[in-house]
Design a protein around this motif. Sequence first.
Motif, mmCIF file in Angstrom:
data_model
loop_
_atom_site.group_PDB
_atom_site.id
_atom_site.type_symbol
_atom_site.label_atom_id
_atom_site.label_comp_id
_atom_site.label_asym_id
_atom_site.label_seq_id
_atom_site.Cartn_x
_atom_site.Cartn_y
_atom_site.Cartn_z
ATOM 1 N N ALA A 117 0.826 -1.209 0.000
ATOM 2 C CA ALA A 117 0.000 0.000 0.000
ATOM 3 C C ALA A 117 0.859 1.258 0.000
ATOM 4 O O ALA A 117 0.527 2.254 -0.662
ATOM 5 N N ASP A 118 1.976 1.218 0.696
ATOM 6 C CA ASP A 118 2.859 2.373 0.741
ATOM 7 C C ASP A 118 3.485 2.641 -0.626
ATOM 8 O O ASP A 118 3.707 3.800 -0.998
ATOM 9 N N PHE A 142 0.879 4.541 -2.392
ATOM 10 C CA PHE A 142 0.673 5.845 -1.767
ATOM 11 C C PHE A 142 1.795 6.825 -2.118
ATOM 12 O O PHE A 142 1.538 7.997 -2.416
ATOM 13 N N GLN A 150 -8.455 5.755 1.363
ATOM 14 C CA GLN A 150 -7.997 4.654 2.198
ATOM 15 C C GLN A 150 -6.480 4.689 2.405
ATOM 16 O O GLN A 150 -5.982 4.366 3.493
ATOM 17 N N LEU A 151 -5.742 5.078 1.381
ATOM 18 C CA LEU A 151 -4.289 5.164 1.526
ATOM 19 C C LEU A 151 -3.902 6.295 2.469
ATOM 20 O O LEU A 151 -2.973 6.155 3.278
ATOM 21 N N LYS A 152 -4.608 7.418 2.394
ATOM 22 C CA LYS A 152 -4.337 8.506 3.323
ATOM 23 C C LYS A 152 -4.652 8.094 4.758
ATOM 24 O O LYS A 152 -3.887 8.377 5.688
ATOM 25 N N ASP A 196 -4.703 5.048 5.998
ATOM 26 C CA ASP A 196 -3.746 4.050 6.458
ATOM 27 C C ASP A 196 -2.392 4.682 6.788
ATOM 28 O O ASP A 196 -1.741 4.304 7.762
ATOM 29 N N ARG A 208 1.382 -0.859 6.321
ATOM 30 C CA ARG A 208 1.213 -0.238 5.000
ATOM 31 C C ARG A 208 1.067 -1.289 3.889
ATOM 32 O O ARG A 208 1.647 -1.160 2.820
ATOM 33 N N PHE A 225 -1.638 -3.960 1.676
ATOM 34 C CA PHE A 225 -3.028 -4.196 1.301
ATOM 35 C C PHE A 225 -3.611 -5.407 2.036
ATOM 36 O O PHE A 225 -4.701 -5.340 2.598
ATOM 37 N N ILE A 272 -5.079 -2.756 4.674
ATOM 38 C CA ILE A 272 -6.140 -2.088 3.916
ATOM 39 C C ILE A 272 -7.400 -2.948 3.823
ATOM 40 O O ILE A 272 -8.500 -2.519 4.189
#
Length: 438
Positions: free
Chosen positions: A129-130, A133, A237-239, A241, A249, A251, A255
């Motif tokens: 996820a990072d 992001f 959602q990324l913000k 997290d 970080r 998924f 997430i």
Amino acid sequence: MPIKTPRFHSQDKAPHEHDDQHFISQATRNTCAFILAGGRGTRLKQLTDFRTKPAVPFAGKFRIIDFTLSNCVNSGIRKISVATQYKAHSLILHIQRGWSFLDGRFGEFIQLLPAQQQIDETQWYQGTADAVFQNMRFLYRHNPQYVLIVAGDHIYKMDYSHMLADHIARQADMSVACIDVPLAEATEFGVMGIDDDNRVIDFVEKPKNPPSIPGQPDRALASMGIYIFNAPFLLDQLKRDAATPGSSRDFGKDIIPHIVPRHRVYAHRFADSCIGSGQNPYWRDVGTIDAYWEANMEMTKVTPELNLYDSDWPIWTYQEQLPPAKFVFDDDGRRGQAIDSLVSGGCIISGAEVKRSLLFSSVYVHSWASVSDAILLPGVDVGNHAVLRRCVIDKNARIPAGMKIGIDPEEDRRRFYVSPGGIVLVTAEMLGQGAAQG
């Protein structure tokens, strides 16, 4: 503004079919793909010492990432970002050489996104996820309506537009591609618990007691690491997290478990969008030497499960300009021949025998050598009277005349890496010939 739901027709063409196809093609044009291609793949041992896993050669002429990239292009998704991190030089060269045919004048592109510490100058990518992001500003520059997030290190053929149509029809916030696996094997995956409408009601990462598919107590739905998000929802959602203390970080770990009980998340069955695999949808994670060897060996079968000869869904790659493969000498005991094998351009089999093997480009097998059940990566040179059995020979390795590999396991273990399944991995560095290349 309400989302238009496409109509599907399972029989002959219906009056609205052309409109539906136009709608889906418009949706794919409004989709950006984000390919996660930064992983090392440590279980591939020395095969990834000098290259990232998505750059590992596969099936005689391709790289692993070619399958994901081809799926995107063939699905009509041609705005593609590739996030790299670990030892990406050969991957970047491959994409620059082989994937430059997309035309920016029509809004098509493949952009490379090396890890650049975009958010925190002390941190590289902390998780999947990072990685997304940190590159959101590049992604949202193209104002996508949907974002497809996919790993670049699996072997399969899939029409992502079918998954996108399913996502839109269900008015989902997120969709997850899933593969049907035996319950006993599901402990190695993130597993979806679903209701009768395929809505995800539970998600567990590598569970000891995985939930089964409704009505199929011996099967489970495993996440393939392929996600479609509505773009604004993904950004939110990324913000969230990124601002959550203690998040890894990722998924699968962070997430998805957070959004499943709060938002509309649906499972998309891989069997509904898999290309050309018959009753058994083909998907391989070639993450170990044994799995890598087995998946390549499948290509030598008369009718492999993965069809590389399908002109309707081609696998694109960098095509080096090389002369045709050549087989020379026809004497008893010195006959250049290859049986049940894939032999690429630039190869010379000179009075040697090759069986059930894959020879990548510019491999030279000298007289009286014997090669079987082997994978020879580009530029390998096999000396006179050498014997190779059940092995993987890395790029540009030169096998000395008379050397025997795959015959004596104890001798192999002293010199090379031997997998739990008995496959011998040989690199140029192991042979004292300098560092391997990507």
